[in-house]
Design a protein around this motif. Structure first.
Motif, PDB file in Angstrom:
ATOM      1  N   ALA A 262       3.557  16.814   6.640  1.00  0.00           N
ATOM      2  CA  ALA A 262       3.538  15.690   5.705  1.00  0.00           C
ATOM      3  C   ALA A 262       3.517  14.370   6.462  1.00  0.00           C
ATOM      4  O   ALA A 262       2.767  13.446   6.108  1.00  0.00           O
ATOM      5  N   ARG A 263       4.303  14.288   7.525  1.00  0.00           N
ATOM      6  CA  ARG A 263       4.309  13.064   8.336  1.00  0.00           C
ATOM      7  C   ARG A 263       2.979  12.876   9.064  1.00  0.00           C
ATOM      8  O   ARG A 263       2.427  11.772   9.104  1.00  0.00           O
ATOM      9  N   ARG A 264       2.436  13.977   9.616  1.00  0.00           N
ATOM     10  CA  ARG A 264       1.179  13.879  10.366  1.00  0.00           C
ATOM     11  C   ARG A 264       0.031  13.419   9.472  1.00  0.00           C
ATOM     12  O   ARG A 264      -0.736  12.511   9.834  1.00  0.00           O
ATOM     13  N   ILE A 265      -0.093  14.027   8.300  1.00  0.00           N
ATOM     14  CA  ILE A 265      -1.195  13.671   7.399  1.00  0.00           C
ATOM     15  C   ILE A 265      -1.018  12.251   6.875  1.00  0.00           C
ATOM     16  O   ILE A 265      -1.985  11.497   6.723  1.00  0.00           O
ATOM     17  N   ARG A 266       0.220  11.854   6.630  1.00  0.00           N
ATOM     18  CA  ARG A 266       0.457  10.501   6.158  1.00  0.00           C
ATOM     19  C   ARG A 266       0.010   9.478   7.199  1.00  0.00           C
ATOM     20  O   ARG A 266      -0.607   8.454   6.857  1.00  0.00           O
ATOM     21  N   GLU A 267       0.309   9.743   8.448  1.00  0.00           N
ATOM     22  CA  GLU A 267      -0.102   8.820   9.510  1.00  0.00           C
ATOM     23  C   GLU A 267      -1.623   8.788   9.653  1.00  0.00           C
ATOM     24  O   GLU A 267      -2.222   7.718   9.845  1.00  0.00           O
ATOM     25  N   ALA A 268      -2.261   9.962   9.536  1.00  0.00           N
ATOM     26  CA  ALA A 268      -3.724   9.999   9.635  1.00  0.00           C
ATOM     27  C   ALA A 268      -4.359   9.284   8.441  1.00  0.00           C
ATOM     28  O   ALA A 268      -5.356   8.554   8.598  1.00  0.00           O
ATOM     29  N   LEU A 269      -3.803   9.478   7.261  1.00  0.00           N
ATOM     30  CA  LEU A 269      -4.327   8.799   6.076  1.00  0.00           C
ATOM     31  C   LEU A 269      -4.160   7.296   6.204  1.00  0.00           C
ATOM     32  O   LEU A 269      -5.033   6.526   5.782  1.00  0.00           O
ATOM     33  N   SER A 270      -3.058   6.855   6.795  1.00  0.00           N
ATOM     34  CA  SER A 270      -2.828   5.424   6.965  1.00  0.00           C
ATOM     35  C   SER A 270      -3.952   4.779   7.763  1.00  0.00           C
ATOM     36  O   SER A 270      -4.411   3.675   7.438  1.00  0.00           O
ATOM     37  N   GLU A 271      -4.422   5.464   8.783  1.00  0.00           N
ATOM     38  CA  GLU A 271      -5.528   4.936   9.594  1.00  0.00           C
ATOM     39  C   GLU A 271      -6.814   4.838   8.774  1.00  0.00           C
ATOM     40  O   GLU A 271      -7.567   3.867   8.889  1.00  0.00           O
ATOM     41  N   VAL A 272      -7.075   5.852   7.961  1.00  0.00           N
ATOM     42  CA  VAL A 272      -8.283   5.848   7.132  1.00  0.00           C
ATOM     43  C   VAL A 272      -8.222   4.712   6.108  1.00  0.00           C
ATOM     44  O   VAL A 272      -9.212   3.997   5.894  1.00  0.00           O
ATOM     45  N   LEU A 273      -7.073   4.536   5.482  1.00  0.00           N
ATOM     46  CA  LEU A 273      -6.918   3.471   4.489  1.00  0.00           C
ATOM     47  C   LEU A 273      -7.119   2.100   5.117  1.00  0.00           C
ATOM     48  O   LEU A 273      -7.748   1.207   4.526  1.00  0.00           O
ATOM     49  N   ALA A 274      -6.584   1.917   6.306  1.00  0.00           N
ATOM     50  CA  ALA A 274      -6.747   0.634   6.995  1.00  0.00           C
ATOM     51  C   ALA A 274      -8.208   0.405   7.383  1.00  0.00           C
ATOM     52  O   ALA A 274      -8.725  -0.714   7.252  1.00  0.00           O
ATOM     53  N   LEU A 275      -8.883   1.464   7.844  1.00  0.00           N
ATOM     54  CA  LEU A 275     -10.287   1.353   8.255  1.00  0.00           C
ATOM     55  C   LEU A 275     -11.168   0.900   7.105  1.00  0.00           C
ATOM     56  O   LEU A 275     -12.076   0.068   7.284  1.00  0.00           O
ATOM     57  N   HIS A 276     -10.907   1.435   5.916  1.00  0.00           N
ATOM     58  CA  HIS A 276     -11.760   1.128   4.757  1.00  0.00           C
ATOM     59  C   HIS A 276     -11.176   0.024   3.876  1.00  0.00           C
ATOM     60  O   HIS A 276     -11.721  -0.253   2.806  1.00  0.00           O
ATOM     61  N   LYS A 277     -10.087  -0.591   4.328  1.00  0.00           N
ATOM     62  CA  LYS A 277      -9.475  -1.715   3.625  1.00  0.00           C
ATOM     63  C   LYS A 277      -9.186  -1.365   2.157  1.00  0.00           C
ATOM     64  O   LYS A 277      -9.550  -2.093   1.228  1.00  0.00           O
ATOM     65  N   VAL A 278      -8.526  -0.250   1.975  1.00  0.00           N
ATOM     66  CA  VAL A 278      -8.220   0.234   0.632  1.00  0.00           C
ATOM     67  C   VAL A 278      -7.030  -0.548   0.077  1.00  0.00           C
ATOM     68  O   VAL A 278      -5.976  -0.616   0.731  1.00  0.00           O
ATOM     69  N   PRO A 279      -7.146  -1.143  -1.101  1.00  0.00           N
ATOM     70  CA  PRO A 279      -5.994  -1.850  -1.687  1.00  0.00           C
ATOM     71  C   PRO A 279      -4.917  -0.864  -2.117  1.00  0.00           C
ATOM     72  O   PRO A 279      -5.178   0.322  -2.347  1.00  0.00           O
ATOM     73  N   ASP A 280      -3.698  -1.342  -2.225  1.00  0.00           N
ATOM     74  CA  ASP A 280      -2.556  -0.507  -2.635  1.00  0.00           C
ATOM     75  C   ASP A 280      -2.424   0.728  -1.752  1.00  0.00           C
ATOM     76  O   ASP A 280      -2.143   1.837  -2.234  1.00  0.00           O
ATOM     77  N   ALA A 281      -2.608   0.527  -0.450  1.00  0.00           N
ATOM     78  CA  ALA A 281      -2.553   1.664   0.469  1.00  0.00           C
ATOM     79  C   ALA A 281      -1.203   2.370   0.413  1.00  0.00           C
ATOM     80  O   ALA A 281      -1.132   3.596   0.547  1.00  0.00           O
ATOM     81  N   ASP A 282      -0.126   1.619   0.198  1.00  0.00           N
ATOM     82  CA  ASP A 282       1.205   2.234   0.156  1.00  0.00           C
ATOM     83  C   ASP A 282       1.325   3.269  -0.958  1.00  0.00           C
ATOM     84  O   ASP A 282       2.058   4.250  -0.821  1.00  0.00           O
ATOM     85  N   HIS A 283       0.609   3.046  -2.037  1.00  0.00           N
ATOM     86  CA  HIS A 283       0.661   4.005  -3.143  1.00  0.00           C
ATOM     87  C   HIS A 283       0.054   5.344  -2.739  1.00  0.00           C
ATOM     88  O   HIS A 283       0.586   6.411  -3.071  1.00  0.00           O
ATOM     89  N   PHE A 284      -1.070   5.290  -2.022  1.00  0.00           N
ATOM     90  CA  PHE A 284      -1.702   6.528  -1.556  1.00  0.00           C
ATOM     91  C   PHE A 284      -0.824   7.228  -0.516  1.00  0.00           C
ATOM     92  O   PHE A 284      -0.738   8.457  -0.490  1.00  0.00           O
ATOM     93  N   LEU A 285      -0.174   6.445   0.341  1.00  0.00           N
ATOM     94  CA  LEU A 285       0.699   7.048   1.351  1.00  0.00           C
ATOM     95  C   LEU A 285       1.902   7.712   0.695  1.00  0.00           C
ATOM     96  O   LEU A 285       2.342   8.796   1.116  1.00  0.00           O
ATOM     97  N   LEU A 286       2.442   7.079  -0.344  1.00  0.00           N
ATOM     98  CA  LEU A 286       3.538   7.688  -1.084  1.00  0.00           C
ATOM     99  C   LEU A 286       3.099   9.002  -1.724  1.00  0.00           C
ATOM    100  O   LEU A 286       3.805  10.019  -1.656  1.00  0.00           O
ATOM    101  N   ALA A 287       1.920   8.984  -2.345  1.00  0.00           N
ATOM    102  CA  ALA A 287       1.406  10.203  -2.982  1.00  0.00           C
ATOM    103  C   ALA A 287       1.201  11.305  -1.965  1.00  0.00           C
ATOM    104  O   ALA A 287       1.526  12.472  -2.221  1.00  0.00           O
ATOM    105  N   CYS A 288       0.687  10.958  -0.811  1.00  0.00           N
ATOM    106  CA  CYS A 288       0.442  11.946   0.246  1.00  0.00           C
ATOM    107  C   CYS A 288       1.747  12.628   0.649  1.00  0.00           C
ATOM    108  O   CYS A 288       1.851  13.863   0.657  1.00  0.00           O
TER     109      CYS A 288
END
Length: 507
Positions: free
Chosen positions: A17-43
């Motif tokens: 869960a921690r590993r995927i969350r960190e990897a998702l964080s990089e993807v969200l930042a790369l694509h400038k996704v708004p409300d990134a924290d919400h997706f990280l919480l869901a992950c």
């Protein structure tokens, strides 16, 4: 998910869960996704849920992030057991239901207006799917989605151009793809061609008709098919409309508007009738006389549904009253009340010996809230009262508000309590006493006075004054007092009991 931006395969663990969350964080930042924290919480929340709750745990989990024309989409697929409580926990009006469960679904639903769960039994890959979506832009998109199903990409493009200014348009080129889109995105309406390779449009209607979450989807056939037998088979289904190709934009938009308005009206009317029937079907009631006692009952349901339940079981020399308050608002707790009523009826018929052992009966009822697949989805308080023909009352309680014993000069709460049903505890004790002449017992749900709330000086005066009135008038008086003191948000049921000296003398 038209554009897949990232995908991970894993087995659910806290480290994963921690590993995927960190990897998702990089993807969200790369694509400038708004409300990134919400997706990280869901992950984190959904992967941890798969680690903690299913039995057996899934052996394979796929996490995906991508986007379509309108949304950022986050998906979690797993091959574990189906989550049978998703709708109840997500839709229950009481936030404590989901919060106490620990799955965080209410929190995710707060952040994601589009939050869907598709059980494995409805998917070709035999995986359960959690899908969370957010609009690509801060302004969002229209919430109403329409699915166009046609194997002709040119005609799909034409229809999409007609509708895209008014609706979110989803497209599918076949029945299997359309079925997947319907389950994932739950469109408000499907516009479907009849003749398509593989399976025709009638197959799509038949398939979704048996899936509860989407069976009520509006359905319009739009086809250039001229085969009479196929057209007859298509319109034999209870569809909403049939249009022939080619169709002009104005006619298509007018048809959709009419269909949706009619659906909305019929749904509203059906729910109104259903709410009324459900509310009346379990309206609390008691006879005016039973087992040497006189009673009066007053109840109010502030909205359709509600969950106050009374069940009286009489024998020649005694009576047993079960008073339950099932938590929640609207028709949802009524469904649980029906389940409890059926369980009580069967139990009291089969185990007459329990009438004189109310603590044992309360323990059985409490266990049912932990083991019964319907009752375990709710919270409730319970009170059991047994009555003898000699005026004796015994009370056992599971979280219900304390009853009140009244005379003209004194009122006092009867402190009899026990754990809420379903907690796996059995520390129930009964309190027995004899109700004398010129005394009354007031039993009520928390719409009148909350559990644990003391009797105020004002209420004490009101209760004493009610003792100067006939029992029926006293019930009206107490109900009116409560209505004069603020909005009644919960179901309110109050029962007044007094002995019937004449009936006891004849016994």
């Amino acid at each position: 998910m038209k554009q897949l931006l990232a995908q991970w395969h894993l087995q659910p663990t806290l480290l994963e869960a921690r590993r995927i969350r960190e990897a998702l964080s990089e993807v969200l930042a790369l694509h400038k996704v708004p409300d990134a924290d919400h997706f990280l919480l869901a992950c984190a929340e959904l992967i941890i849920n798969l680690y903690r709750y299913p039995d057996p745990k899934p052996s394979n989990v796929i996490v995906r992030f991508g986007k379509d024309d309108f949304h950022w989409c986050f998906e979690v697929l797993d091959n574990g057991p189906t989550f049978t409580q998703f709708s109840q926990l997500l839709n229950d009006t009481d936030p404590a239901i989901a919060a106490e469960n620990g799955m965080g679904l209410k929190l995710l639903a707060h952040y994601f207006a589009d939050f869907n769960y598709v059980p494995a039994c409805y998917r070709d890959d035999a995986c359960n799917l959690m899908l969370l979506c957010k609009p690509l832009t801060a302004q969002g998109q229209p919430l109403n989605r329409i699915l166009i199903v046609d194997d002709d990409p040119t005609y799909r493009a034409v229809l999409s151009a007609y509708l895209s200014a008014h609706y979110v348009v989803i497209q599918a080129d076949s029945v299997p793809q359309a079925r997947e889109q319907i389950l994932k995105y739950k469109p408000i309406l499907v516009i479907c061609d009849i003749r398509m390779p593989g399976q025709d449009g009638t197959a799509l209607f038949d398939q979704i008709s048996y899936i509860p979450d989407v069976s009520n989807t509006a359905f319009v056939y739009l086809s250039g098919c001229t085969e009479a037998a196929l057209i007859e088979r298509a319109v034999s289904r209870p569809i909403d409309d049939y249009l022939s190709k080619p169709v002009d934009k104005a006619l298509l938009l007018a048809t959709i508007k009419r269909v949706l308005m009619r659906r909305s009206y019929l749904t509203t009317q059906l729910m109104r009738v259903q709410d009324e029937k459900i509310t009346l079907g379990l309206q609390p009631s008691l006879p005016e006389e039973f087992s040497g006692f006189r009673s009066t009952l007053r109840s109010i349901c502030p909205e359709p549904g509600g969950g106050d339940l009374l069940q009286l079981n009489e024998t020649p020399n005694a009576a047993l009253l079960v008073f339950a308050d099932l938590m929640g608002h609207g028709v949802t707790p009524k469904g649980f009340a029906y389940a409890l009523a059926g369980y009580l009826k069967g139990l009291c018929s089969a185990r007459a010996d329990l009438h004189s052992n109310i603590c044992g009966l309360l323990e059985l009822l409490s266990n049912s809230f932990d083991s019964d697949p319907v009752l375990k989805e709710t919270l409730a308080t319970l009170m059991l009262l047994s009555f003898s023909s000699k005026g004796e009352i015994c009370i056992a309680n599971a979280g219900h508000p304390f009853p009140i014993l009244m005379t003209r000069n004194n009122v006092k709460q009867i402190s009899v309590d026990g754990p809420l049903p379903g907690l796996g505890l059995a520390n129930y004790e009964e309190h027995c006493f004899t109700l004398h002449d010129k005394e009354r017992l007031l039993v009520f749900s928390d719409g009148f006075l909350d559990a644990g709330e003391p009797i105020s000086n004002e209420l004490s005066k009101i209760l004493k004054h009610s003792m100067t009135l006939p029992i029926s008038a006293a019930g009206d008086y107490l109900l009116q007092w409560r209505l004069n003191h603020g909005i009644v948000a919960d179901d309110l049921t109050l029962i007044l009991l007094e002995i019937d000296e004449a009936a006891i003398a004849l016994d």
